[in-house]
Design an enzyme around this catalytic site. Structure first.
Site, short mmCIF file in Angstrom:
data_model
loop_
_atom_site.label_atom_id
_atom_site.label_comp_id
_atom_site.label_asym_id
_atom_site.label_seq_id
_atom_site.Cartn_x
_atom_site.Cartn_y
_atom_site.Cartn_z
N HIS A 72 -13.29 -10.04 0.87
CA HIS A 72 -12.35 -9.22 1.43
C HIS A 72 -13.42 -8.10 2.09
O HIS A 72 -14.35 -7.59 1.61
CB HIS A 72 -11.40 -8.63 0.62
N ASP B 203 -15.03 -7.81 -7.59
CA ASP B 203 -13.49 -6.75 -7.13
C ASP B 203 -12.44 -7.88 -7.60
O ASP B 203 -12.00 -8.95 -7.56
CB ASP B 203 -13.62 -7.99 -5.09
N GLN C 235 -7.31 -9.13 -6.72
CA GLN C 235 -6.56 -10.28 -6.88
C GLN C 235 -5.86 -11.30 -8.32
O GLN C 235 -5.45 -12.17 -8.71
CB GLN C 235 -6.72 -11.73 -5.90
N LYS D 243 -0.53 -4.22 -6.43
CA LYS D 243 -0.83 -5.54 -6.04
C LYS D 243 -0.66 -6.74 -7.66
O LYS D 243 -0.22 -7.50 -8.36
CB LYS D 243 -2.16 -6.54 -5.84
N CYS E 81 -7.94 -9.66 6.61
CA CYS E 81 -9.02 -8.84 6.23
C CYS E 81 -10.60 -9.44 5.73
O CYS E 81 -11.02 -8.72 4.59
CB CYS E 81 -8.71 -7.17 4.71
N1 C6P Z 1 -6.12 -7.67 0.11
C1 C6P Z 1 -4.66 -9.39 1.35
O1 C6P Z 1 -2.82 -8.90 2.08
P1 C6P Z 1 -6.44 -2.09 -1.60
O2 C6P Z 1 -6.02 -2.22 0.12
O3 C6P Z 1 -7.68 -1.39 -1.45
O4 C6P Z 1 -5.28 -1.94 -2.48
O5 C6P Z 1 -7.27 -3.66 -2.05
C2 C6P Z 1 -8.14 -4.22 -1.34
C3 C6P Z 1 -8.73 -5.92 -1.06
C4 C6P Z 1 -10.01 -6.22 -1.77
N2 C6P Z 1 -9.89 -7.60 -2.66
C5 C6P Z 1 -8.79 -7.97 -1.95
C6 C6P Z 1 -9.86 -9.53 -2.96
C7 C6P Z 1 -8.16 -8.05 -1.63
O6 C6P Z 1 -6.89 -9.02 -1.99
C8 C6P Z 1 -7.89 -6.86 -1.10
C9 C6P Z 1 -6.18 -6.40 -0.50
C10 C6P Z 1 -4.83 -7.33 0.58
O7 C6P Z 1 -5.03 -9.49 1.39
C11 C6P Z 1 -3.83 -5.89 1.46
S1 C6P Z 1 -5.83 -6.50 3.45
#
Ligand code: C6P
Length: 408
Positions: free
Chosen positions: A121, A198, A201, A224, A364
């Site tokens: 991401h 990371d 997910q 999430k 993203c």
């Molecule tokens: N993915 C998606 O629709 P934040 O925005 O900081 O809570 O998370 C960022 C992020 C980082 N790593 C992974 C693997 C992610 O999936 C995400 C966020 C969302 O897939 C929003 S782009």
């Protein structure tokens, strides 16, 4: 299929309609819906105990501090660690930025390497690009194998003592593929690099015992995993957190401030500059209480079965291509697909007319899209409140989309 459908009644939003149809929420990888208990905990904090934390001696300030710190204890326990190793951040993105600026900036120099995977991401790419620009370090990537997993067969070619950071996702938000946590954390350790996971997910969808993973740092987001937006967590090995500099300065994170220099509060407070998101922490604590009461084993079993059902049913739709592993033991519940030459945004719009929420776009993860040679996908993602009938409605609506775009 494990049946958690009774839980749906705990989520007020799931009883609303969209475009005259019952809401079918298939966008939990973007953000999850919140149970009443999370909403109540946050409301109750504002109604009864609202005050700033760590500052006052009055009753409300003490109550607010207790609520905030007990949320830290709950979230830490949820991933099997101690509260002293868990800092609250704004989310996964901010947690990774803390590591990049608090550790990377101080340990990287010209010619050093940061090893990433192509399924990352942007939150796990851009902070490293910034730090690479400031230090003269270089980004290198591992590609994917034929089944959308990270190809670790070429690891020997890129791994040497110039690699200082290995940062990778535990589960792709696009393909759903699980990351090779064991292989990459061991590879990092073998050359004295730090490993960063990371887990945006991963933590919401699996049983995580962070101390057993072998990584140095881990980042995840509350929103999430049934909690509110605006809060997440940074976990680190105790020695790594000690050697890390604070990336942000201000109130709360200091010990002594003099005119020209300051000393820091102990970990984890040295990473929490300014008034923290207190109600959000309370909500995050309530979210992990909820998940723990359901049982993460049940969440995992449910997601596996609904993902298997979805993969099965989607494979019946002509012209549909799934980008991700077919084997549910290698993946989570984010299912990306293309339908003929229909633009994913058009798919999402047609599904929305039927009350079905999916995400469309590059998610993203532009380097991954480029690698897969596609501009975008539509993505359905599942969580504990989804039921198989919702997969059936998705499939029905996709057939309708084929008709509208002349694929039949
Ligand atoms: N993915 C998606 O629709 P934040 O925005 O900081 O809570 O998370 C960022 C992020 C980082 N790593 C992974 C693997 C992610 O999936 C995400 C966020 C969302 O897939 C929003 S782009």
């Amino acid at each position: 299929m494990s049946d958690l459908r009774a839980l749906r009644a705990d989520f007020p939003i799931l009883s609303r309609e969209v475009n005259g149809k019952p809401l079918v929420y298939l966008d939990s990888a973007a953000t999850t819906q919140k149970p009443q208990s999370v909403l109540d905990a946050m409301n109750s904090y504002y109604e009864n105990s609202n005050a700033n934390v760590h500052r006052g001696a009055h009753t409300l300030a003490v109550e607010a501090t207790d609520l905030y710190e007990s949320a830290r204890t709950k979230v830490a326990a949820f991933i099997g660690t101690s509260p002293s190793q868990l800092a609250f951040t704004r989310g996964t993105t901010t947690a990774i930025n803390h590591i990049a600026y608090g550790w990377g900036l101080h340990h990287l120099s010209e010619g050093d390497k940061i090893l990433l995977t192509i399924m990352e991401h942007h939150a796990n790419i851009v902070p490293w690009q910034l730090v690479a620009k400031y230090t003269g370090a270089e980004l290198v990537y591992l590609d994917l194998d034929d089944d959308f997993g990270v190809d670790t067969s070429e690891l020997d070619k890129v791994l040497d003592e110039r690699v200082k950071i290995v940062s990778f996702s535990g589960m792709s938000n696009v393909t759903g593929a699980l990351g090779p946590i064991d292989v990459l954390s061991k590879a990092a350790a073998s050359v004295g690099a730090i490993s960063v996971l990371d887990a945006a997910q991963l933590v919401p969808h699996t049983n995580v015992d962070v101390e057993a993973l072998g990584v140095d740092f881990l980042a995840f987001s509350s929103h999430k995993m049934l909690g509110p937006t605006g809060i997440g967590a940074l976990w680190g090995r105790a020695d790594r957190l000690e050697e890390m500099e604070p990336a942000e300065g201000g109130g709360e994170m200091i010990n002594v401030v003099e005119r020209h220099a300051s000393t820091w509060a102990p970990v984890p407070h040295k990473f929490e500059a300014g008034t923290p998101p207190i109600a959000e922490a309370v909500g995050f604590g309530a979210a992990v209480d909820y998940l723990s009461a359901v049982g993460m084993d049940n969440v995992v079993a449910h997601e596996r079965s609904i993902t298997a059902y979805a993969l099965d049913r989607l494979s019946e739709v002509p012209d549909l291509t799934i980008y991700g592993p077919k084997d549910v033991s290698k993946r989570g519940g984010a299912v990306s697909f293309e339908l003929g030459d229909i633009h994913p945004h058009d798919i999402a719009t047609i599904l929305d007319q039927d009350g079905i929420a999916v995400r469309a776009g590059h998610h993203c993860a532009r380097p991954l899209m480029k690698y897969l040679e596609i501009p975008a996908t539509a993505r359905a993602s599942f969580y504990l409140y989804n039921v198989p009938e919702e997969v059936d409605l998705l499939v029905e609506s996709l057939h309708k989309a084929r008709g509208i775009f002349g694929l039949v």
